[in-house]
Design a protein around this motif. Structure first.
Motif, PDB file in Angstrom:
ATOM      1  N   LEU A 420     -12.575  19.190   5.250  1.00 19.10           N
ATOM      2  CA  LEU A 420     -11.755  18.230   4.491  1.00 19.10           C
ATOM      3  C   LEU A 420     -10.622  17.704   5.370  1.00 19.10           C
ATOM      4  CD1 LEU A 420     -11.099  17.058   1.548  1.00 19.10           C
ATOM      5  CD2 LEU A 420      -9.377  18.862   1.474  1.00 19.10           C
ATOM      6  N   ALA A 421      -9.945  18.616   6.037  1.00 15.09           N
ATOM      7  CA  ALA A 421      -8.816  18.219   6.895  1.00 15.09           C
ATOM      8  C   ALA A 421      -9.310  17.325   8.030  1.00 15.09           C
ATOM      9  CB  ALA A 421      -8.138  19.463   7.445  1.00 15.09           C
ATOM     10  N   GLU A 422     -10.438  17.678   8.615  1.00 12.98           N
ATOM     11  CA  GLU A 422     -11.009  16.844   9.698  1.00 12.98           C
ATOM     12  C   GLU A 422     -11.285  15.442   9.177  1.00 12.98           C
ATOM     13  OE1 GLU A 422     -14.536  18.927  11.126  1.00 12.98           O
ATOM     14  OE2 GLU A 422     -13.328  20.741  11.417  1.00 12.98           O
ATOM     15  N   GLY A 423     -11.802  15.358   7.967  1.00 16.58           N
ATOM     16  CA  GLY A 423     -12.115  14.065   7.362  1.00 16.58           C
ATOM     17  C   GLY A 423     -10.856  13.230   7.163  1.00 16.58           C
ATOM     18  N   HIS A 424      -9.801  13.886   6.672  1.00 17.39           N
ATOM     19  CA  HIS A 424      -8.560  13.137   6.417  1.00 17.39           C
ATOM     20  C   HIS A 424      -7.993  12.555   7.710  1.00 17.39           C
ATOM     21  CE1 HIS A 424      -7.663  15.195   2.272  1.00 17.39           C
ATOM     22  NE2 HIS A 424      -8.786  14.513   2.300  1.00 17.39           N
ATOM     23  N   ILE A 425      -8.000  13.357   8.758  1.00 13.96           N
ATOM     24  CA  ILE A 425      -7.467  12.876  10.051  1.00 13.96           C
ATOM     25  C   ILE A 425      -8.307  11.691  10.538  1.00 13.96           C
ATOM     26  CG2 ILE A 425      -7.198  13.482  12.505  1.00 13.96           C
ATOM     27  CD1 ILE A 425      -6.495  16.360  11.469  1.00 13.96           C
ATOM     28  N   ALA A 426      -9.636  11.847  10.466  1.00  9.41           N
ATOM     29  CA  ALA A 426     -10.527  10.793  10.967  1.00  9.41           C
ATOM     30  C   ALA A 426     -10.380   9.510  10.142  1.00  9.41           C
ATOM     31  CB  ALA A 426     -11.973  11.285  10.921  1.00  9.41           C
ATOM     32  N   LEU A 427     -10.332   9.656   8.829  1.00 10.03           N
ATOM     33  CA  LEU A 427     -10.288   8.456   7.974  1.00 10.03           C
ATOM     34  C   LEU A 427      -8.944   7.736   8.080  1.00 10.03           C
ATOM     35  CD1 LEU A 427     -12.277   9.720   4.838  1.00 10.03           C
ATOM     36  CD2 LEU A 427     -13.123   8.368   6.767  1.00 10.03           C
ATOM     37  N   ASP A 428      -7.878   8.496   8.276  1.00  9.15           N
ATOM     38  CA  ASP A 428      -6.570   7.857   8.532  1.00  9.15           C
ATOM     39  C   ASP A 428      -6.678   6.929   9.741  1.00  9.15           C
ATOM     40  OD1 ASP A 428      -4.511   8.367   6.748  1.00  9.15           O
ATOM     41  OD2 ASP A 428      -4.112  10.368   7.559  1.00  9.15           O
ATOM     42  N   LYS A 429      -7.312   7.449  10.783  1.00  5.36           N
ATOM     43  CA  LYS A 429      -7.452   6.632  12.007  1.00  5.36           C
ATOM     44  C   LYS A 429      -8.364   5.441  11.751  1.00  5.36           C
ATOM     45  CE  LYS A 429      -6.174   9.938  15.418  1.00  5.36           C
ATOM     46  NZ  LYS A 429      -6.743  11.191  15.882  1.00  5.36           N
ATOM     47  N   LEU A 430      -9.403   5.666  10.969  1.00 11.72           N
ATOM     48  CA  LEU A 430     -10.352   4.577  10.695  1.00 11.72           C
ATOM     49  C   LEU A 430      -9.665   3.421   9.961  1.00 11.72           C
ATOM     50  CD1 LEU A 430     -13.364   3.738  10.918  1.00 11.72           C
ATOM     51  CD2 LEU A 430     -13.665   4.642   8.603  1.00 11.72           C
ATOM     52  N   CYS A 431      -8.719   3.775   9.088  1.00 10.11           N
ATOM     53  CA  CYS A 431      -8.000   2.725   8.347  1.00 10.11           C
ATOM     54  C   CYS A 431      -7.295   1.781   9.313  1.00 10.11           C
ATOM     55  CB  CYS A 431      -6.980   3.355   7.395  1.00 10.11           C
ATOM     56  SG  CYS A 431      -7.760   4.071   5.961  1.00 10.11           S
ATOM     57  N   ALA A 432      -6.749   2.340  10.374  1.00  6.62           N
ATOM     58  CA  ALA A 432      -6.076   1.491  11.364  1.00  6.62           C
ATOM     59  C   ALA A 432      -7.111   0.640  12.100  1.00  6.62           C
ATOM     60  CB  ALA A 432      -5.294   2.357  12.339  1.00  6.62           C
ATOM     61  N   ILE A 433      -8.251   1.234  12.413  1.00  5.80           N
ATOM     62  CA  ILE A 433      -9.278   0.498  13.178  1.00  5.80           C
ATOM     63  C   ILE A 433      -9.821  -0.675  12.362  1.00  5.80           C
ATOM     64  CG2 ILE A 433     -11.591   0.673  14.230  1.00  5.80           C
ATOM     65  CD1 ILE A 433     -10.978   3.660  14.784  1.00  5.80           C
ATOM     66  N   SER A 438      -2.690   1.734   4.663  1.00  3.25           N
ATOM     67  CA  SER A 438      -2.483   3.190   4.685  1.00  3.25           C
ATOM     68  C   SER A 438      -2.588   3.812   3.293  1.00  3.25           C
ATOM     69  CB  SER A 438      -1.119   3.496   5.301  1.00  3.25           C
ATOM     70  OG  SER A 438      -0.158   2.739   4.608  1.00  3.25           O
ATOM     71  N   ASN A 439      -3.085   3.032   2.323  1.00  2.48           N
ATOM     72  CA  ASN A 439      -3.293   3.639   0.994  1.00  2.48           C
ATOM     73  C   ASN A 439      -4.708   3.332   0.483  1.00  2.48           C
ATOM     74  OD1 ASN A 439      -3.100   0.979   0.385  1.00  2.48           O
ATOM     75  ND2 ASN A 439      -1.603   1.212  -1.273  1.00  2.48           N
ATOM     76  N   PHE A 440      -5.615   3.290   1.405  1.00  2.80           N
ATOM     77  CA  PHE A 440      -6.989   2.903   1.073  1.00  2.80           C
ATOM     78  C   PHE A 440      -7.745   4.032   0.371  1.00  2.80           C
ATOM     79  CE2 PHE A 440     -11.481   2.468   2.491  1.00  2.80           C
ATOM     80  CZ  PHE A 440     -11.778   1.263   1.862  1.00  2.80           C
ATOM     81  N   TYR A 441      -7.507   5.249   0.812  1.00  3.60           N
ATOM     82  CA  TYR A 441      -8.235   6.398   0.246  1.00  3.60           C
ATOM     83  C   TYR A 441      -7.372   7.134  -0.784  1.00  3.60           C
ATOM     84  CZ  TYR A 441     -11.773   5.893   3.902  1.00  3.60           C
ATOM     85  OH  TYR A 441     -12.763   5.432   4.706  1.00  3.60           O
ATOM     86  N   PRO A 442      -8.019   7.715  -1.795  1.00  8.95           N
ATOM     87  CA  PRO A 442      -7.244   8.494  -2.785  1.00  8.95           C
ATOM     88  C   PRO A 442      -6.341   9.549  -2.125  1.00  8.95           C
ATOM     89  CG  PRO A 442      -9.488   8.191  -3.548  1.00  8.95           C
ATOM     90  CD  PRO A 442      -9.417   7.592  -2.168  1.00  8.95           C
ATOM     91  N   PHE A 443      -6.822  10.226  -1.076  1.00  7.98           N
ATOM     92  CA  PHE A 443      -5.983  11.287  -0.479  1.00  7.98           C
ATOM     93  C   PHE A 443      -4.708  10.714   0.136  1.00  7.98           C
ATOM     94  CE2 PHE A 443      -8.273  10.156   3.470  1.00  7.98           C
ATOM     95  CZ  PHE A 443      -7.275  10.269   4.432  1.00  7.98           C
ATOM     96  N   GLN A 444      -4.780   9.435   0.540  1.00  9.18           N
ATOM     97  CA  GLN A 444      -3.593   8.801   1.141  1.00  9.18           C
ATOM     98  C   GLN A 444      -2.574   8.421   0.055  1.00  9.18           C
ATOM     99  OE1 GLN A 444      -5.860   5.657   2.998  1.00  9.18           O
ATOM    100  NE2 GLN A 444      -5.428   6.450   5.047  1.00  9.18           N
ATOM    101  N   ARG A 445      -3.087   8.287  -1.159  1.00  8.15           N
ATOM    102  CA  ARG A 445      -2.188   7.875  -2.244  1.00  8.15           C
ATOM    103  C   ARG A 445      -1.576   9.076  -2.954  1.00  8.15           C
ATOM    104  NH1 ARG A 445      -6.618   4.291  -2.722  1.00  8.15           N
ATOM    105  NH2 ARG A 445      -7.433   5.178  -4.660  1.00  8.15           N
ATOM    106  N   GLY A 446      -2.048  10.288  -2.566  1.00  6.77           N
ATOM    107  CA  GLY A 446      -1.431  11.515  -3.075  1.00  6.77           C
ATOM    108  C   GLY A 446      -1.926  11.898  -4.451  1.00  6.77           C
TER     109      GLY A 446
END
Ligand code: SUG
Length: 446
Positions: A420-433, A438-446
C-alpha cells in the motif's frame, strides 16, 4: 478538419495479480493463484502504447487506481491504521482483500462508453463511466474512472463526463466492451451498436453471468443524446457467454465500416446485421466479416482472443490493421484463419501481433486495454496533453515502472502492508507526471 480515433490505455497497476475473481472469464479462472509479474505487465502495456504512438496514432494513458482500496475494507467494518486494516482483512476476509487489491481498472475498454460529438445532439463528446456492478472487484472503479476521464478531457465546452449509472443490477454496465461504433469517417455521424447479455429483472439460466443489461444501454443512448435512428440494441448469444465471452468484445470488434465477428456472437445475427444496414441508411455500406465456427471454433476464438484485437485505421494505409494478441499464432485454427483473412481483399489488410501476455492471463487482450476516443482537431487540442503518449512520456513512465513496481507478486504478498505504501509513493509521483494535481486519489484527499 481531421477527426481521428485515439486510444487511451489503462496503465497496469502495482498490484496486478491473478485473483480468479471473474466468473465466466476462463483465463482468469485458469490462472487463479499464479504468481503475477506487475512490472512486466506494465511494461508490456507501455510497449503496446508506444508501438501505436510510433505508428502515428494518438495514444493516451489512463492512470491506475489506488490499490488495495482501503475505503472498501473500511466500509466493510475493518478499522485501525491502514496496516491493521490490511492485516485483519487478510486473516478474516481474504477474498475481500483480493477484491480490494485488483488491478482490473487497467482494462480501459470497461472504463466507459463514449459517444463522439458527431453522434450527439449537443455536439459534445459524451462519456459515461461504467458502474461494473456485476463483479465486486470492479464495482469500486466507477467514481475514480469518472475523475480520470475529467482529468483527460477537462474542457466542458467539448466534453461531458457522466457519473456511472445507478449501481444496481438493472443498470449493470461494463462500458465500451459491449459497444461498437461504425461510420464512414470518424467525424461523420456513426451507427452505435449497444450489445447486452440480458434484460433487467430477468436472469437467464446460464453457467456464467450476463454482465450488461439492455436497460443500461438504453439509458446511455438517451443520456448521450443519440439519434435513435442511428442506435441499435442487440443481444449477445447465450452460447457465446457460456463459451467464455463475458463481454461482446471477446467475439466481435468493429471499426469504420467493418464489423469483424464470430458467427455465434449475437443471439440473432441476421436481424442484427439488417439493423446495422438500416441504420447506416446509405451513409455507408457496412462490411461484415463473419467468421464461421467451422473456421474458428468458438473455444479457439476465446482462447486466442482473436476478436479482442484492436481494429485500427493505420496512418497511410488503405485497409484496416488488426492488432492481435500473440496468442493467435499459437492456436492452429486461428493462425490458419489469420492467413486467409489477410490474403483476401476484404477490409482488413494486415495483422500486427502484440505481447500482452500478463494481461491475457486475466482475460484482457489488446482491445480490453484501450478505450477508444474519437476526437476532432478542436477536441484534441482541449485534451490534457500530459496524458498523451510520446517518446519522452514513454521513457518517463518506463523509468517510473522500473523504480516502483515489484517484479513478482505471489498471492500471499497482497497481505503485505508495504504494498500500500509503495503504491501511494508511486501514484503521488504519477500525478505529477500525468498532470493530475495533488488530490486525484482518495488517499491524497485523506
Ligand atoms: O472483467 N478480468 C477482467 C477482464 C476484462 C476484459 N475486458 C474486456 N473484455 N473488455 C474482467 O473479467 C480478472 C481479475 C482477476 O481474476 O484477478 C478480471 O477482472
Amino acid at each position: 478538419m481531421a477527426t481521428i480515433e485515439a486510444n487511451y490505455d489503462g496503465l497496469v497497476g502495482l498490484t496486478h495479480n491473478y485473483g480468479g475473481l471473474s466468473a465466466g472469464n476462463l483465463a482468469s479462472a485458469r490462472n487463479t493463484g499464479q504468481v503475477s509479474h506487475p512490472r512486466q505487465a506494465a511494461l508490456q502495456g507501455l510497449a503496446k502504447m508506444k508501438f501505436l504512438a510510433d505508428a502515428g496514432l494518438v495514444q493516451g494513458v489512463l492512470p491506475p487506481h489506488e490499490r488495495p482500496f482501503l475505503p472498501l475494507l473500511r466500509n466493510a467494518g475493518f478499522t485501525g491504521s491502514d496496516a491493521q486494516v490490511i492485516e485483519s482483512a487478510a486473516t478474516q476476509a481474504p477474498a475481500l482483500l483480493k477484491a480490494a487489491s485488483s488491478s482490473a481498472n487497467m482494462w480501459a475498454a470497461n472504463a466507459a462508453i463514449i459517444s463522439p460529438s458527431a453522434d450527439t445532439s449537443d455536439g459534445r463528446m459524451h462519456a459515461s463511466a461504467a458502474n461494473l456492478v456485476t463483479m465486486l472487484h470492479r464495482s469500486i472503479e466507477g467514481p475514480q474512472t469518472a475523475r480520470a476521464l475529467r482529468a483527460a478531457f477537462p474542457d466542458t465546452n467539448h466534453f461531458t463526463i457522466h457519473e456511472p449509472l445507478p449501481a444496481q443490477d438493472s443498470f449493470a454496465d461494463e462500458g465500451a466492451a459491449n459497444h461498437v461504433r461504425l461510420c464512414a469517417e470518424h467525424g461523420a455521424p456513426g451507427v452505435e451498436l449497444f450489445v447486452h447479455g440480458r434484460e433487467a429483472g430477468f436472469t437467464p439460466e446460464l453457467k456464467f453471468p450476463a454482465r450488461q443489461t439492455r436497460e443500461a444501454n438504453q439509458a446511455l443512448a438517451r443520456r448521450h443524446g443519440l439519434n435513435s435512428n442511428n442506435v441499435i440494441f442487440a443481444a449477445q448469444s447465450h452460447t457465446a457467454i457460456e463459451a467464455g465471452a463475458f463481454h461482446n468484445d471477446v467475439v466481435c470488434v468493429g471499426a469504420k465500416t467493418c464489423l469483424f465477428f464470430h458467427e455465434n456472437a449475437f443471439a440473432n445475427t441476421t436481424a442484427t446485421l439488417e439493423d446495422i444496414r438500416r441504420a447506416a441508411n446509405g451513409r455507408f455500406e457496412p462490411q461484415f466479416v463473419q467468421v464461421s465456427a467451422e473456421d474458428v471454433p468458438l473455444r479457439d476464438a476465446v482462447t486466442s482472443y482473436l476478436f479482442n484485437s484492436m481494429l485500427v485505421e493505420w496512418p497511410g494505409e488503405e485497409r484496416l490493421v488488426l492488432v492481435a494478441p500473440a496468442e493467435c499464432r499459437e492456436t492452429p485454427s486461428v493462425e490458419r484463419y489469420c492467413e486467409k483473412l489477410v490474403s483476401g481483399n476484404g477490409p482488413i489488410g494486415r495483422i500486427e501481433f502484440v505481447d500482452v501476455r500478463q494481461s491475457m492471463r486475466n482475460g484482457g487482450g489488446p482491445a480490453c486495454l484501450r478505450l477508444r476516443v474519437v476526437l476532432t482537431d478542436a477536441e484534441r487540442a482541449a485534451c490534457n496533453p500530459d496524458m498523451l503518449m510520446n517518446a519522452a512520456l514513454y521513457t518517463t513512465l518506463t523509468r517510473w515502472v522500473e523504480k516502483h513496481y515489484r517484479e513478482e507478486l505471489p498471492p500471499a504478498d497482497l497481505a503485505d502492508p508495504a504494498l500500500l505504501a509503495e503504491g501511494h509513493i508511486a501514484l503521488d509521483k504519477l500525478c505529477a507526471i500525468l498532470g493530475l494535481g495533488s488530490n486525484f486519489y482518495p488517499f491524497q484527499r485523506g
